[in-house]
Design a protein around this motif. Sequence first.
Motif, PDB file in Angstrom:
ATOM      1  N   PRO A  85      -4.265  22.637  10.363  1.00  0.00           N
ATOM      2  CA  PRO A  85      -5.162  23.184  11.388  1.00  0.00           C
ATOM      3  C   PRO A  85      -6.617  22.761  11.214  1.00  0.00           C
ATOM      4  O   PRO A  85      -7.384  22.704  12.176  1.00  0.00           O
ATOM      5  N   TRP A  86      -7.037  22.453   9.966  1.00  0.00           N
ATOM      6  CA  TRP A  86      -8.420  22.051   9.729  1.00  0.00           C
ATOM      7  C   TRP A  86      -8.652  20.562   9.982  1.00  0.00           C
ATOM      8  O   TRP A  86      -9.780  20.079   9.885  1.00  0.00           O
ATOM      9  N   GLY A  87      -7.575  19.791  10.272  1.00  0.00           N
ATOM     10  CA  GLY A  87      -7.769  18.378  10.564  1.00  0.00           C
ATOM     11  C   GLY A  87      -6.684  17.499   9.980  1.00  0.00           C
ATOM     12  O   GLY A  87      -5.701  17.979   9.394  1.00  0.00           O
ATOM     13  N   ASP A  88      -6.861  16.192  10.153  1.00  0.00           N
ATOM     14  CA  ASP A  88      -5.927  15.192   9.639  1.00  0.00           C
ATOM     15  C   ASP A  88      -6.566  14.474   8.458  1.00  0.00           C
ATOM     16  O   ASP A  88      -7.710  13.996   8.537  1.00  0.00           O
ATOM     17  N   LEU A  89      -5.806  14.360   7.378  1.00  0.00           N
ATOM     18  CA  LEU A  89      -6.274  13.704   6.167  1.00  0.00           C
ATOM     19  C   LEU A  89      -5.332  12.551   5.837  1.00  0.00           C
ATOM     20  O   LEU A  89      -4.115  12.733   5.775  1.00  0.00           O
ATOM     21  N   ASN A  90      -5.903  11.368   5.648  1.00  0.00           N
ATOM     22  CA  ASN A  90      -5.120  10.186   5.291  1.00  0.00           C
ATOM     23  C   ASN A  90      -5.630   9.638   3.967  1.00  0.00           C
ATOM     24  O   ASN A  90      -6.839   9.451   3.785  1.00  0.00           O
ATOM     25  N   ILE A  91      -4.717   9.371   3.046  1.00  0.00           N
ATOM     26  CA  ILE A  91      -5.049   8.800   1.743  1.00  0.00           C
ATOM     27  C   ILE A  91      -4.222   7.534   1.563  1.00  0.00           C
ATOM     28  O   ILE A  91      -3.007   7.541   1.782  1.00  0.00           O
ATOM     29  N   GLU A  92      -4.891   6.443   1.186  1.00  0.00           N
ATOM     30  CA  GLU A  92      -4.187   5.173   1.033  1.00  0.00           C
ATOM     31  C   GLU A  92      -4.747   4.400  -0.153  1.00  0.00           C
ATOM     32  O   GLU A  92      -5.956   4.335  -0.355  1.00  0.00           O
ATOM     33  N   ILE A  93      -3.838   3.797  -0.958  1.00  0.00           N
ATOM     34  CA  ILE A  93      -4.222   2.878  -2.026  1.00  0.00           C
ATOM     35  C   ILE A  93      -3.465   1.575  -1.823  1.00  0.00           C
ATOM     36  O   ILE A  93      -2.356   1.572  -1.284  1.00  0.00           O
ATOM     37  N   TYR A  94      -4.047   0.455  -2.211  1.00  0.00           N
ATOM     38  CA  TYR A  94      -3.427  -0.834  -1.945  1.00  0.00           C
ATOM     39  C   TYR A  94      -3.781  -1.848  -3.028  1.00  0.00           C
ATOM     40  O   TYR A  94      -4.754  -1.684  -3.778  1.00  0.00           O
ATOM     41  N   ALA A  95      -2.984  -2.906  -3.077  1.00  0.00           N
ATOM     42  CA  ALA A  95      -3.235  -4.026  -3.986  1.00  0.00           C
ATOM     43  C   ALA A  95      -2.582  -5.263  -3.395  1.00  0.00           C
ATOM     44  O   ALA A  95      -1.518  -5.177  -2.758  1.00  0.00           O
ATOM     45  N   GLY A  96      -3.203  -6.417  -3.599  1.00  0.00           N
ATOM     46  CA  GLY A  96      -2.638  -7.654  -3.064  1.00  0.00           C
ATOM     47  C   GLY A  96      -3.526  -8.841  -3.360  1.00  0.00           C
ATOM     48  O   GLY A  96      -4.439  -8.780  -4.190  1.00  0.00           O
ATOM     49  N   SER A 123       0.844  -1.188   0.000  1.00  0.00           N
ATOM     50  CA  SER A 123       0.000   0.000   0.000  1.00  0.00           C
ATOM     51  C   SER A 123       0.879   1.237   0.000  1.00  0.00           C
ATOM     52  O   SER A 123       1.994   1.228   0.534  1.00  0.00           O
ATOM     53  N   LEU A 124       0.384   2.298  -0.594  1.00  0.00           N
ATOM     54  CA  LEU A 124       1.023   3.609  -0.603  1.00  0.00           C
ATOM     55  C   LEU A 124       0.106   4.577   0.122  1.00  0.00           C
ATOM     56  O   LEU A 124      -1.124   4.534  -0.057  1.00  0.00           O
ATOM     57  N   TYR A 125       0.669   5.445   0.949  1.00  0.00           N
ATOM     58  CA  TYR A 125      -0.194   6.311   1.737  1.00  0.00           C
ATOM     59  C   TYR A 125       0.453   7.673   1.954  1.00  0.00           C
ATOM     60  O   TYR A 125       1.660   7.875   1.782  1.00  0.00           O
ATOM     61  N   SER A 126      -0.406   8.606   2.357  1.00  0.00           N
ATOM     62  CA  SER A 126       0.044   9.941   2.739  1.00  0.00           C
ATOM     63  C   SER A 126      -0.791  10.409   3.917  1.00  0.00           C
ATOM     64  O   SER A 126      -2.019  10.269   3.910  1.00  0.00           O
ATOM     65  N   ASP A 127      -0.131  10.928   4.950  1.00  0.00           N
ATOM     66  CA  ASP A 127      -0.791  11.512   6.120  1.00  0.00           C
ATOM     67  C   ASP A 127      -0.520  13.013   6.136  1.00  0.00           C
ATOM     68  O   ASP A 127       0.644  13.435   6.114  1.00  0.00           O
ATOM     69  N   ILE A 128      -1.571  13.792   6.149  1.00  0.00           N
ATOM     70  CA  ILE A 128      -1.463  15.248   6.109  1.00  0.00           C
ATOM     71  C   ILE A 128      -2.149  15.826   7.337  1.00  0.00           C
ATOM     72  O   ILE A 128      -3.324  15.536   7.593  1.00  0.00           O
ATOM     73  N   SER A 129      -1.432  16.626   8.111  1.00  0.00           N
ATOM     74  CA  SER A 129      -1.986  17.248   9.307  1.00  0.00           C
ATOM     75  C   SER A 129      -1.962  18.759   9.140  1.00  0.00           C
ATOM     76  O   SER A 129      -0.902  19.353   8.910  1.00  0.00           O
TER      77      SER A 129
END
Length: 398
Positions: A175-186, A167-173
């Motif tokens: 002031p308006w909040g936390d955003l997590n984006i993830e894609i995966y394959a298996g 999986s590939l992901y990005s965590d962004i923090s």
Amino acid sequence: MSLPSNSLKVRDWIGGAVLAASTVTPASAMELTDDLVIHGFVSQAYIDTTDNNFFGRSKGGTFDFRELGLNGYWQPHTNLNFAAQVISRNAGRESDSEPRFDFALADLHYHIDFSTRVGARAGRIKIPLGLYNQTRDAPSARNGIFTPASVYFEQFRNALVATDGISLYSDISRPWGDLNIEIYAGESDPGEQEMEYYVFKQVLPGRFDDASMQGAQVRYESLGSGVRLALSYSRPSLDYVPLAGFDPLLNGHVISDMLVYSGQYNTEFWTFTAEYLLMINNVKGFGPGFEDFRAKGESFYAQADYRYQPDLTFSIRYGEQIVNDEDRDGDKKFNPAHVGFGKSWMLGVRWDFAPNWIARGEYHNTRGTAWLSGTDNPVGIDTVRDWETYALQLVYSF
């Protein structure tokens, strides 16, 4: 229930796979070294159903539903960590207590700046689907003794809980909040017979090969306002391998597209959670003995949790599943008709009566059998449309 703030630290440690100890304080873990931490849990439940079998031979009462797990996190380098969990789960014929890896992954990540991280995970990774799929094997982190069956299918659990892949992901923090984006394959093991019952309502001579899994999730958590939102997509694809000379079916395929909308709102005393699943199943290529079909199913649940005291929580939930939206009552395409739908009310209580200990009790009033396990209820016409479930559970985590 919402996860306490310390669970976010644990989730971050293992790169998105929330450990069973996510609802206990970090001090209760075994910290073997500064960068090696061990957690674990054990749960035992009693289930009694008036009719049908749920998580084992529950009609008349059973203690067969139990879970044990041991998990660890190791961070040898600032940008690299490893995590794994071994669980033993007894919950009917598809879960026979044999230990298995729930997840086992390596997480390589890089901080672009103070508030942005990108990374990749490889190994057996937990599938981000809805709010609770990654924690459904952690009894202290679920929103009940059982995850809502209308959305978190037990028939699909082996394929949907985890996948062997990347999986590939990005965590962004911000002031308006936390955003997590993830894609995966298996690829995932669908289990020995559960998929056959799910698709064909019977055991066949052949078998389903490993499921090919692809998907993605976007998750948002506000800072301070108690809002959690998620949009999840998963696409399991399975090939049937017939037994040569003994199988009436050909090399068919089952492809499902699953889209889950999730929302949760937390206040000091209340947690409101709702999730909606749209699922499109395409079944084709099995030959003249089994006609190709396409079916769109809809599922949802809504749950309210009230924290009467810090250690005592009351819950109410309503859930519904329609297997085929062209036959919402099940009387056109299903035999018996109640296989095509499920509607259920749940009343529950959770008592955190001592550090690391949880006691739960639940009552379910259900109409329909859409989410019953085929391996525990192999003869569909013998199931009963209206049934009740009484359940008690004791959980210890460290």
